[in-house]
Motif scaffolding. Structure first.
Motif, PDB file in Angstrom:
ATOM      1  N   GLY A   1      51.113  27.255  -7.378  1.00  9.24           N
ATOM      2  CA  GLY A   1      51.232  27.065  -5.932  1.00  9.24           C
ATOM      3  C   GLY A   1      52.601  27.540  -5.460  1.00  9.24           C
ATOM      4  O   GLY A   1      53.625  27.037  -5.925  1.00  9.24           O
TER       5      GLY A   1
ATOM      6  N   GLY B   1      53.456  22.513  11.508  1.00  8.68           N
ATOM      7  CA  GLY B   1      54.718  23.259  11.416  1.00  8.68           C
ATOM      8  C   GLY B   1      55.911  22.590  12.065  1.00  8.68           C
ATOM      9  O   GLY B   1      56.846  23.264  12.472  1.00  8.68           O
TER      10      GLY B   1
ATOM     11  N   GLY C   1      47.318  35.068  -8.170  1.00  9.33           N
ATOM     12  CA  GLY C   1      46.180  34.671  -9.000  1.00  9.33           C
ATOM     13  C   GLY C   1      45.804  33.227  -8.756  1.00  9.33           C
ATOM     14  O   GLY C   1      46.575  32.454  -8.180  1.00  9.33           O
TER      15      GLY C   1
ATOM     16  N   HIS D   1      42.634  21.104   6.855  1.00  6.25           N
ATOM     17  CA  HIS D   1      42.984  20.880   5.456  1.00  6.25           C
ATOM     18  C   HIS D   1      43.144  19.381   5.237  1.00  6.25           C
ATOM     19  O   HIS D   1      43.266  18.612   6.189  1.00  6.25           O
TER      20      HIS D   1
ATOM     21  N   LEU E   1      45.129  15.958   3.692  1.00  5.97           N
ATOM     22  CA  LEU E   1      46.485  15.425   3.490  1.00  5.97           C
ATOM     23  C   LEU E   1      46.363  14.229   2.555  1.00  5.97           C
ATOM     24  O   LEU E   1      45.528  13.358   2.797  1.00  5.97           O
TER      25      LEU E   1
ATOM     26  N   ILE F   1      54.627  17.902  -7.566  1.00  7.35           N
ATOM     27  CA  ILE F   1      55.522  17.795  -6.406  1.00  7.35           C
ATOM     28  C   ILE F   1      54.712  17.911  -5.115  1.00  7.35           C
ATOM     29  O   ILE F   1      53.545  18.333  -5.134  1.00  7.35           O
TER      30      ILE F   1
ATOM     31  N   VAL G   1      53.293  12.861   1.233  1.00  7.32           N
ATOM     32  CA  VAL G   1      53.275  12.962   2.697  1.00  7.32           C
ATOM     33  C   VAL G   1      53.595  11.571   3.270  1.00  7.32           C
ATOM     34  O   VAL G   1      53.110  10.579   2.752  1.00  7.32           O
TER      35      VAL G   1
ATOM     36  N   ILE H   1      56.265  18.809   4.803  1.00  8.99           N
ATOM     37  CA  ILE H   1      56.974  20.048   4.445  1.00  8.99           C
ATOM     38  C   ILE H   1      58.314  19.717   3.786  1.00  8.99           C
ATOM     39  O   ILE H   1      58.617  20.166   2.678  1.00  8.99           O
TER      40      ILE H   1
HETATM   41  C1  LIG Z   1      46.587  20.444   9.948  1.00  8.96           C
HETATM   42  C2  LIG Z   1      47.842  19.948   9.256  1.00  8.96           C
HETATM   43  C3  LIG Z   1      48.993  19.758  10.010  1.00  8.96           C
HETATM   44  C4  LIG Z   1      50.183  19.400   9.372  1.00  8.96           C
HETATM   45  N1  LIG Z   1      51.320  19.321  10.118  1.00  8.96           N
HETATM   46  C5  LIG Z   1      52.513  19.088   9.500  1.00  8.96           C
HETATM   47  C6  LIG Z   1      53.718  19.138  10.238  1.00  8.96           C
HETATM   48  O1  LIG Z   1      53.734  19.409  11.445  1.00  8.96           O
HETATM   49  N2  LIG Z   1      54.879  18.917   9.573  1.00  8.96           N
HETATM   50  C7  LIG Z   1      54.911  18.631   8.236  1.00  8.96           C
HETATM   51  O2  LIG Z   1      56.005  18.412   7.682  1.00  8.96           O
HETATM   52  N3  LIG Z   1      53.773  18.574   7.513  1.00  8.96           N
HETATM   53  C8  LIG Z   1      52.580  18.817   8.108  1.00  8.96           C
HETATM   54  N4  LIG Z   1      51.430  18.822   7.365  1.00  8.96           N
HETATM   55  C9  LIG Z   1      51.532  18.567   5.929  1.00  8.96           C
HETATM   56  C10 LIG Z   1      52.056  19.818   5.189  1.00  8.96           C
HETATM   57  O3  LIG Z   1      51.260  20.931   5.548  1.00  8.96           O
HETATM   58  C11 LIG Z   1      51.998  19.610   3.689  1.00  8.96           C
HETATM   59  O4  LIG Z   1      52.522  18.351   3.362  1.00  8.96           O
HETATM   60  C12 LIG Z   1      52.807  20.683   2.942  1.00  8.96           C
HETATM   61  O5  LIG Z   1      52.262  21.972   3.169  1.00  8.96           O
HETATM   62  C13 LIG Z   1      52.800  20.405   1.439  1.00  8.96           C
HETATM   63  O6  LIG Z   1      53.391  21.485   0.759  1.00  8.96           O
HETATM   64  P1  LIG Z   1      53.027  21.762  -0.758  1.00  8.96           P
HETATM   65  O7  LIG Z   1      53.885  22.909  -1.164  1.00  8.96           O
HETATM   66  O8  LIG Z   1      53.099  20.510  -1.538  1.00  8.96           O
HETATM   67  O9  LIG Z   1      51.482  22.158  -0.772  1.00  8.96           O
HETATM   68  P2  LIG Z   1      50.676  23.212   0.085  1.00  8.96           P
HETATM   69  O10 LIG Z   1      51.454  23.688   1.236  1.00  8.96           O
HETATM   70  O11 LIG Z   1      49.344  22.624   0.325  1.00  8.96           O
HETATM   71  O12 LIG Z   1      50.538  24.437  -0.909  1.00  8.96           O
HETATM   72  C14 LIG Z   1      49.768  24.401  -2.076  1.00  8.96           C
HETATM   73  C15 LIG Z   1      49.637  25.834  -2.552  1.00  8.96           C
HETATM   74  O13 LIG Z   1      48.960  25.860  -3.809  1.00  8.96           O
HETATM   75  C16 LIG Z   1      48.072  26.952  -3.807  1.00  8.96           C
HETATM   76  N5  LIG Z   1      47.024  26.688  -4.807  1.00  8.96           N
HETATM   77  C17 LIG Z   1      46.122  25.681  -4.806  1.00  8.96           C
HETATM   78  N6  LIG Z   1      45.318  25.772  -5.882  1.00  8.96           N
HETATM   79  C18 LIG Z   1      45.728  26.853  -6.581  1.00  8.96           C
HETATM   80  C19 LIG Z   1      45.303  27.463  -7.784  1.00  8.96           C
HETATM   81  N7  LIG Z   1      44.263  26.959  -8.504  1.00  8.96           N
HETATM   82  N8  LIG Z   1      45.946  28.571  -8.225  1.00  8.96           N
HETATM   83  C20 LIG Z   1      46.982  29.095  -7.521  1.00  8.96           C
HETATM   84  N9  LIG Z   1      47.434  28.555  -6.363  1.00  8.96           N
HETATM   85  C21 LIG Z   1      46.826  27.445  -5.906  1.00  8.96           C
HETATM   86  C22 LIG Z   1      47.537  27.008  -2.375  1.00  8.96           C
HETATM   87  O14 LIG Z   1      46.998  28.268  -2.063  1.00  8.96           O
HETATM   88  C23 LIG Z   1      48.784  26.671  -1.572  1.00  8.96           C
HETATM   89  O15 LIG Z   1      49.520  27.815  -1.200  1.00  8.96           O
HETATM   90  C24 LIG Z   1      50.214  19.150   7.963  1.00  8.96           C
HETATM   91  C25 LIG Z   1      49.038  19.288   7.229  1.00  8.96           C
HETATM   92  C26 LIG Z   1      47.859  19.675   7.856  1.00  8.96           C
HETATM   93  C27 LIG Z   1      46.617  19.846   7.031  1.00  8.96           C
END
Ligand SMILES: Cc1cc2nc3c(=O)[nH]c(=O)nc-3n(C[C@H](O)[C@H](O)[C@H](O)COP(=O)(O)OP(=O)(O)OC[C@H]3O[C@@H](n4cnc5c(N)ncnc54)[C@H](O)[C@@H]3O)c2cc1C
Length: 417
Positions: free
Chosen positions: A9, A43, A118, A256, A258, A274, A281, A289
């Motif tokens: 990820g 965002g 990938g 998506h 949460l 992580i 969250v 984020i």
């Molecule tokens: C609609 C919505 C609104 C939101 N608004 C906010 C906001 O305003 N502010 C805020 O702080 N948070 C917000 N959030 C929460 C925030 O988006 C997430 O907490 C944050 O993106 C988490 O980051 P992360 O890196 O842990 O995971 P993610 O951003 O979910 O990234 C996970 C990554 O892993 C990749 N992945 C998954 N499986 C595989 C695999 N098998 N192989 C390779 N890659 C893989 C995915 O493609 C993705 O890119 C919101 C969430 C949603 C759904």
């Protein structure tokens, strides 16, 4: 031979972990399945993320300086985005994830991390290393990659957690539409973001209108018991916004999950989780984020110390540091979600509570700067008194919630309502 860390990820959490690992000279590989579409997200990012991770302000579409909170009955509270001590950095940054994530990923690559396009389809942890099987998103070919340690940064559905044999976390759902508006329509949201509370727009979380450069992102979050109503709730929110959205052009509809619970354990033998994969969250705001970035940094720093002996007992220093630093904040915000969004009368109380200047300052200290300093004794007394008055008022004389349409009546009332 250099040690290697594999990160599954490459979104905000994974890219930040890679940047931190590279800063310590550790060989790092990121695997990401989706390099073109943006992660569905409101965002909203606190200024702390920009200072602590040295990010350029050019990533910011708009700086929000005011929040409008609208209760179920339509009561409005206008809250200036200011902490206890105005810093000149008092704002909520509005970013587009395609821009923000792209920047972090590029920085990770510039600092020497490899990026594979990938999808990981298998993972085994052995006594001397980890092996991940992945399918190339370019030509569909399958490969195996070996590393010393794996970091699961793969979001709310975390395949890494699944491969480690962990149970899925309880999940909320958030659904959002990005709607292009004219410049004069956007003036209404020049530096303001809206939050709407109520059973018909979000029975247990909140809904929002977040301004981006040339569009508004309107969305709702909804807890595990109500996810099937997500689309109807979003339609209700758009009705609420009414003429403000007239003539708007739909750019994107996105949804998506949460995670709604942090994992009890976030580090294992040769593996760490992580961000959303670890359930980090926060409840009241759905903010993830900053927490994904910060947990990426903490995990990388723990790994740098223990890369020669990456047993769970050593790597768990990451989660110990995490909960020592943020445990109180998480517990408080979880309680606040339960207390403030528990039913529509409480949502009225919550909206009224946000008029208290000390509540406003405490809220934005904790959001913008990730600090929770206790309020002076006198201020605490005043806050408590305001809350008691509001609670008595709202439980003795009910304010009638605005109802947009029939769907709302099909959405079950929350407990105590
Ligand atoms: C609609 C919505 C609104 C939101 N608004 C906010 C906001 O305003 N502010 C805020 O702080 N948070 C917000 N959030 C929460 C925030 O988006 C997430 O907490 C944050 O993106 C988490 O980051 P992360 O890196 O842990 O995971 P993610 O951003 O979910 O990234 C996970 C990554 O892993 C990749 N992945 C998954 N499986 C595989 C695999 N098998 N192989 C390779 N890659 C893989 C995915 O493609 C993705 O890119 C919101 C969430 C949603 C759904």
């Amino acid at each position: 031979m250099a040690q290697r860390v594999l990160i599954i990820g490459a979104s905000v959490g994974g890219a930040t972990a890679a940047i931190s690992l590279r800063a310590q000279g550790i060989e790092t590989v990121l695997i990401e399945r989706e390099l073109t579409k943006a992660k569905p997200c409101g965002g909203a990012v606190p200024p702390a993320a920009f200072h602590e991770f040295d990010l350029p302000e050019s990533l910011i579409d708009r700086k929000v300086k005011n929040c409008l909170i609208v209760s179920p009955s339509g009561q409005e509270t206008h809250v200036p985005v200011v902490g206890s001590v105005p810093t000149g950095h008092d704002y909520v940054a509005m970013v587009r994830r395609e821009v923000f994530d792209g920047y972090l990923r590029e920085r990770a690559q510039q600092r020497g991390a490899d990026l594979i396009h990938g999808q990981v389809i298998g993972l085994t942890v052995e006594h001397d290393g980890v092996s991940a099987r992945y399918r190339s998103m370019i030509d569909g070919s399958e490969h195996v990659i070996r590393a010393d340690v794996v970091i699961g940064a793969d979001g709310a559905y975390s395949p890494t957690a699944k491969f480690l044999g962990l149970d899925p976390l309880p999940r909320a759902v958030a659904i959002q539409e990005r709607i292009a508006l004219t410049e004069s329509q956007m003036a209404r949201w020049e530096d303001t973001a809206d939050l709407y509370l109520g059973r018909e727009v979000s029975p247990d979380l909140y809904s929002w209108a977040f301004p981006k450069r040339d569009h508004i992102a309107v969305g709702i979050g909804v807890g595990p018991g109500h996810t099937r109503h997500a689309r109807a709730l979003l339609e209700n929110l758009k009705r609420r916004l009414g003429a403000s959205l007239d003539g708007g052009r739909l750019l994107l509809r996105e949804a998506h999950a949460l995670p709604m619970e942090p994992r009890r354990q976030m580090a294992f033998d040769r593996a760490m989780l992580i961000g959303d994969a670890a359930g980090l969250v926060v409840h009241t705001s759905g903010e993830g984020i900053y927490w994904a970035m910060k947990s990426g940094q903490f995990a990388a720093e723990a790994l740098a110390q223990h890369l020669d002996a990456p047993a769970a007992a050593n790597l768990r220093s990451y989660e110990k540091r995490w909960w020592k630093q943020y445990g109180t904040m998480y517990t408080f915000l979880r309680w606040l979600q339960w207390w403030g969004y528990g039913n529509e009368r409480q949502m009225e109380v919550f909206t009224e509570m946000c008029r208290n200047p000390d509540v406003q300052r405490l809220t934005f200290d904790s959001y913008m700067h990730k600090q929770m300093a206790p309020a002076p004794w006198g201020a605490q007394m005043k806050m408590t008194w305001d809350i008691i008055k509001s609670q008595v008022r709202n439980y003795t004389q009910r304010r009638m919630p605005v109802r947009e349409q029939d769907t709302a009546s099909r959405i079950q009332a929350t407990a105590g309502d």
